[in-house]
Structures are given as C-alpha cells and as structure tokens.
Design an enzyme around this catalytic site. Structure first.
Site, PDB file in Angstrom:
ATOM      1  N   ARG A  31       7.061 -23.619 -37.945  1.00  0.00           N
ATOM      2  CA  ARG A  31       6.014 -22.884 -37.238  1.00  0.00           C
ATOM      3  C   ARG A  31       4.669 -23.604 -37.370  1.00  0.00           C
ATOM      4  NH1 ARG A  31       7.822 -18.007 -35.450  1.00  0.00           N
ATOM      5  NH2 ARG A  31       9.743 -17.324 -36.446  1.00  0.00           N
ATOM      6  N   ASP A  32       3.943 -23.657 -36.244  1.00  0.00           N
ATOM      7  CA  ASP A  32       2.602 -24.247 -36.262  1.00  0.00           C
ATOM      8  C   ASP A  32       1.694 -23.408 -37.147  1.00  0.00           C
ATOM      9  OD1 ASP A  32       1.004 -26.329 -34.095  1.00  0.00           O
ATOM     10  OD2 ASP A  32      -0.200 -24.977 -35.335  1.00  0.00           O
ATOM     11  N   ILE A  33       0.873 -24.086 -37.942  1.00  0.00           N
ATOM     12  CA  ILE A  33      -0.006 -23.386 -38.886  1.00  0.00           C
ATOM     13  C   ILE A  33      -1.110 -22.613 -38.159  1.00  0.00           C
ATOM     14  CG2 ILE A  33      -1.748 -25.193 -39.287  1.00  0.00           C
ATOM     15  CD1 ILE A  33      -1.313 -24.708 -42.306  1.00  0.00           C
ATOM     16  N   ASN A  88       0.991 -33.317 -26.563  1.00  0.00           N
ATOM     17  CA  ASN A  88      -0.351 -33.860 -26.430  1.00  0.00           C
ATOM     18  C   ASN A  88      -0.271 -35.356 -26.712  1.00  0.00           C
ATOM     19  OD1 ASN A  88      -1.477 -31.328 -25.914  1.00  0.00           O
ATOM     20  ND2 ASN A  88      -1.669 -30.882 -28.085  1.00  0.00           N
ATOM     21  N   VAL A  97      -2.293 -35.253 -34.573  1.00  0.00           N
ATOM     22  CA  VAL A  97      -1.329 -35.829 -35.512  1.00  0.00           C
ATOM     23  C   VAL A  97      -0.538 -36.898 -34.756  1.00  0.00           C
ATOM     24  CG1 VAL A  97       0.627 -35.394 -37.036  1.00  0.00           C
ATOM     25  CG2 VAL A  97      -1.167 -33.652 -36.799  1.00  0.00           C
ATOM     26  N   HIS A 101       5.484 -35.191 -31.814  1.00  0.00           N
ATOM     27  CA  HIS A 101       5.960 -33.820 -32.011  1.00  0.00           C
ATOM     28  C   HIS A 101       5.850 -33.061 -30.695  1.00  0.00           C
ATOM     29  CE1 HIS A 101       1.646 -33.973 -32.764  1.00  0.00           C
ATOM     30  NE2 HIS A 101       1.568 -32.755 -32.270  1.00  0.00           N
ATOM     31  N   HIS A 103       5.373 -29.274 -29.014  1.00  0.00           N
ATOM     32  CA  HIS A 103       5.004 -27.873 -29.220  1.00  0.00           C
ATOM     33  C   HIS A 103       5.948 -27.027 -28.367  1.00  0.00           C
ATOM     34  CE1 HIS A 103       0.825 -28.662 -30.855  1.00  0.00           C
ATOM     35  NE2 HIS A 103       1.066 -29.821 -30.272  1.00  0.00           N
TER      36      HIS A 103
HETATM   37  P1  5GP Z   1      -1.497 -31.974 -31.884  1.00  0.00           P
HETATM   38  O1  5GP Z   1      -2.911 -31.452 -31.848  1.00  0.00           O
HETATM   39  O2  5GP Z   1      -1.434 -33.330 -32.542  1.00  0.00           O
HETATM   40  O3  5GP Z   1      -0.773 -31.932 -30.565  1.00  0.00           O
HETATM   41  O4  5GP Z   1      -0.688 -30.945 -32.764  1.00  0.00           O
HETATM   42  C1  5GP Z   1      -0.758 -30.910 -34.144  1.00  0.00           C
HETATM   43  C2  5GP Z   1      -0.386 -29.500 -34.532  1.00  0.00           C
HETATM   44  O5  5GP Z   1      -0.027 -29.514 -35.889  1.00  0.00           O
HETATM   45  C3  5GP Z   1      -1.528 -28.498 -34.369  1.00  0.00           C
HETATM   46  O6  5GP Z   1      -1.121 -27.457 -33.483  1.00  0.00           O
HETATM   47  C4  5GP Z   1      -1.767 -27.986 -35.797  1.00  0.00           C
HETATM   48  O7  5GP Z   1      -2.066 -26.601 -35.836  1.00  0.00           O
HETATM   49  C5  5GP Z   1      -0.468 -28.319 -36.484  1.00  0.00           C
HETATM   50  N1  5GP Z   1      -0.607 -28.615 -37.901  1.00  0.00           N
HETATM   51  C6  5GP Z   1      -1.487 -29.467 -38.478  1.00  0.00           C
HETATM   52  N2  5GP Z   1      -1.318 -29.505 -39.811  1.00  0.00           N
HETATM   53  C7  5GP Z   1      -0.278 -28.667 -40.079  1.00  0.00           C
HETATM   54  C8  5GP Z   1       0.365 -28.285 -41.299  1.00  0.00           C
HETATM   55  O8  5GP Z   1       0.045 -28.733 -42.399  1.00  0.00           O
HETATM   56  N3  5GP Z   1       1.386 -27.389 -41.195  1.00  0.00           N
HETATM   57  C9  5GP Z   1       1.791 -26.874 -39.987  1.00  0.00           C
HETATM   58  N4  5GP Z   1       2.803 -26.011 -40.002  1.00  0.00           N
HETATM   59  N5  5GP Z   1       1.192 -27.216 -38.816  1.00  0.00           N
HETATM   60  C10 5GP Z   1       0.172 -28.095 -38.866  1.00  0.00           C
END
Ligand code: 5GP
Length: 117
Positions: A31-33, A88, A97, A101, A103
C-alpha cells in the site's frame, strides 16, 4: 545502478516496514504510504535495474506484463477488477522514486475522488 539502494529496495529487503499485499519471485506490492485513491497499491519489481517504465519496456517487457497482471489481480481483490495503472515517468511528471513502479488505483474513481496520478 545507484550507489544507495532505493526506498523500495529497502522495503524488498525488509529494512523498512510496508503493508505488503503480494510477494512473488520478481515483484512485490504494498500500500502507498500517502494514498491518492481509496485503493492505492504500488507494484514494484524486486530489482531496481530499471528507473522507469520506458527502460523496463525496452529491457524486460515480460516483467512489465507481469506487473500489469499483478495490478489486475490486486484490482480483482480490492475494487471489482477495475483500476487505473499509473507510471509517473520523469521528475516533471511527478516521479519521485526512480525504481520503476506502477500505481494501482481504484475504488470510486468515477465519482472524482482522484485528484491526480
Ligand atoms: P512516484 O511519485 O515516484 O510516482 O511514486 C512514489 C510513491 O511512493 C508515492 O506515491 C509515495 O507516496 C510512495 N512512497 C514513498 N515512500 C514510501 C514508503 O516508504 N512506503 C510506502 N509504502 N510508500 C512510499
């Protein structure tokens, strides 16, 4: 390869806790944080060899197909099999990140509960 493991590699290694919903040979999902939708789960290759979906599609299309299949499987369990799959790609597109990955987002999105991917 970056010198420092990514935040997602630390989750794969069990160094950072996460709410894990799937764990297979090559993928993990948790799950996303900071959820942006009622269901918001990240599907992540255990390898951080690919920074984004463009690199992954070129380098290992079968792994990308596995991610899509896992997204569908998660959506079947959590939101009637209907979902958005968001990658993204690049800082200006909101990627934070740089370990590829997906979503997986779902649950009432047609009613406008999702601001942005
Ligand atoms: P991006 O912005 O790179 O597409 O997505 C990165 C996602 O990783 C974000 O939605 C963010 O909330 C999630 N995220 C970042 N750090 C962590 C973490 O330590 N644990 C979890 N579960 N999600 C994370």
């Amino acid at each position: 390869m970056p010198a420092e493991p990514s935040i997602f590699s630390k989750i794969v290694a069990g160094e950072i806790p996460a709410d894990i919903v799937r764990d297979t040979e090559r993928l993990i999902a948790f799950r996303d944080i900071a959820p942006q939708a009622p269901v918001h789960i990240l599907v992540v290759p255990k390898s951080e060899a690919y920074r984004d979906v463009v690199e992954l599609a070129a380098g290992d299309p079968s792994l990308l197909a596995e991610m899509v299949a896992m997204g569908h499987d998660i959506a079947r369990e959590h939101c009637d099999g209907q979902f958005r799959l968001v990658f993204n790609t690049g800082e200006q597109a909101g990627q934070t990140v740089f370990h590829v990955h997906a979503h997986v987002m779902g649950g009432g999105l047609a009613e406008g509960s999702l601001a942005s991917g």
